[in-house]
Design an enzyme around this catalytic site. Structure first.
Site: not given
Ligand code: BG6
Length: 522
Positions: A185-186, A248
């Site tokens: 999950d950036h 996110h």
């Protein structure tokens, strides 16, 4: 920072967008900062028939567009490019995996790299099962004494609802142990998101206030000014809830709300985030109409340019009801947060790109200075700005200099930019490095993914089945549908007026205070 051990990074989907825009430029950045293993081989794998040379050329173009190397980087770029290789592969063809295996063995021998492999799946998610099956069938998945490090990095989306996420996990677990799986999950790779933990657990002054006794409400905002770009076909199936909220925003919420972990390692940190997800008060189908507001953008003006409405974007169905905006009122039913509303919202084509977490602290118990009578005025506010203009700002009240006891809010802020020119790794740089180090702390565990889907699923189901739940429209370039205000009113709260730059916050607050004065609000 310790350099990772030598390894081979196999990128599936290497001829695609993600590899060119994010992965290879991120690897190049790491190379530029001398953070890569002494010998890292990057083997791109994909349908397209590239030679090593053609792949290198394409990647150099990508690096030139996304990393902007200077003349001083020429030597580094040359060194980096020599590490790139390419192997064509048809995901459903067994012989392809055989050839992949042979190629890996040949590279290992030629470059004397031990059998340490990371498979990065940058392909459409429907290919994940086929690829992991193909790897396993050719002895490329299991860790053994001879090849003790085989990891697979998976890009979101991890499923499109709870059932499909579980199904994907079952397939992955058939061939890989959970300890080998890195779900990316950036947002967790963002410096400012990681700083939420450091801010909380390295400062003595904030943590005592971090609970229902002192916090009135929390707001988490991820506003984007961009639309759906050229991803209409994907986005129309996903929507804001799946695309941003389920992953996110809930991850940011967990970092904000979790208990201090016993130590800073993958197991302790991830145990604590899962406890937050397990404590989310379910929003049942019946509650969706009250607790969640969905919206879709119509045409409007963003940054001075006219833009089309969502339904006119390429790849989007003419009558699409997909939400491009979602706002929800979320509660964490645990000892620390019982009763504190978390207002979480995200949207495309909003007025500006701003991601931040806002903590509104409780009012003073008695308003000694009568000026504090406007809703929310006098509430101290902490803003953790994730992007852009990364920083932290604290709003507090002070006496207006002069002979009276007038009170106004002022802001004290810190900006990352003031720290100087230090290297701040981008999200993919940080997460790729962690994958090579074998550190899963900032990667998502399967129980967390499932818990997040469990929370989000009833909302998706209610929207899909209950036509009485409205979809509100908002003009592109606005802050979303006004109906989202209704989520806050009952709690005596207001959305923070998000300013594009953290330093503008003081300006905004000043403007707010002036409005108040002109409105005779004291
Ligand atoms: C991605 C979403 O995961 O995150 C995109 O699929 C979104 O729709 C992007 O634009 C936002 O990331 P960032 O880092 O620009 O905030």
């Amino acid at each position: 920072m310790k350099k990772p051990e030598d390894c081979i990074l196999v990128i599936f989907g290497a001829s695609g967008d993600l590899a060119a825009r994010k992965l290879v430029p991120a690897l190049f950045e790491l190379c530029r900062h001398d953070l890569l293993p002494d010998r890292l081989l990057v083997l791109g794998v994909g349908r397209t028939q590239f030679s090593d040379e053609a792949f290198r050329e394409k990647m150099v173009q990508a690096i030139r567009s996304h990393s902007r190397p200077t003349a001083a980087d020429a030597e580094c770029l040359k060194r980096f490019t020599r590490m790139l290789f390419y192997q064509p592969l048809a995901t459903t063809e067994p012989a392809s995996y055989q050839r992949l295996r042979d190629r890996l063995t040949a590279l290992e021998q030629q470059y004397q790299v031990r059998d340490r492999c990371i498979y990065y799946l940058a392909t459409p998610p429907q290919l994940y099962p086929t690829i992991v099956e193909g790897l396993a069938a050719h002895g490329l998945a299991a860790e053994t004494a001879l090849c003790p490090f085989r990891r697979v990095v998976i890009e979101k989306p991890f499923g499109h609802d709870l059932d499909s996420a579980r199904e994907l996990d079952q397939i992955l677990h058939r061939y890989f142990d959970e300890s080998q799986i890195l779900r990316i999950d950036h947002y967790l790779g963002k410096e400012t998101v990681q700083n939420i933990l450091v801010f909380r657990f390295s400062n003595g002054i904030f943590e005592p206030l971090w609970n229902r006794h002192y916090v009135h409400d929390v707001q988490i905002l991820a506003a984007e000014d961009i639309g759906i770009e050229n991803r209409g076909a994907y986005y129309d199936q996903a929507g804001a809830l799946r695309d941003m909220f389920q992953n996110h925003l809930l991850q940011v919420l967990a970092f904000f709300a979790m208990e201090p972990p016993a130590s800073f390692d993958a197991t302790s940190v991830r145990n604590e985030t899962v406890k937050v997800f397990d404590s989310l008060r379910p929003i049942t189908r019946e509650m969706v109409g009250q607790e969640v507001v969905r919206g879709q953008y119509t045409s409007g003006v963003v940054a001075g340019e006219e833009v089309v409405g969502y339904r006119d974007e390429p790849g989007v169905g003419a009558g699409s009801t997909t939400e491009t905006y979602v706002a929800a009122r979320v509660f964490i039913d645990n000892w620390r947060w019982g009763g504190v509303p978390f207002f979480v919202r995200t949207g495309k084509r909003m007025a500006a790109r701003v991601t931040e977490v806002v903590v509104n602290f409780r009012d003073t118990p008695h308003h000694l200075f009568g000026q504090f009578c406007k809703l929310g005025a006098g509430r101290n506010q902490l803003v953790l700005r994730i992007q852009p203009d990364e920083g932290i700002a604290l709003r507090f009240a002070m006496k207006v200099p002069g002979t009276s006891f007038d009170v106004r809010d002022v802001a004290m802020d810190f900006r990352y930019a003031d720290l100087g020119a230090g290297y701040i790794p981008g999200p993919y740089e940080r997460l790729l490095l962690d994958a090579m180090q074998g550190d899963a702390t900032l990667y998502i565990r399967s129980d967390a993914v499932e818990a997040c889907w469990e929370f989000v699923d009833p909302i998706l189901q209610a929207w899909a089945t209950d036509p009485t739940i409205p979809l509100y429209y908002y003009p592109a370039g606005s802050w979303g549908p006004a109906e989202a205000d209704s989520l806050l009113v009952r709690y005596g709260a207001e959305w923070r007026n998000p300013c594009p730059a953290l330093t503008d916050m003081a300006e905004c607050e000043r403007a707010g205070a002036e409005d108040e004065e002109t409105a005779g609000g004291s």
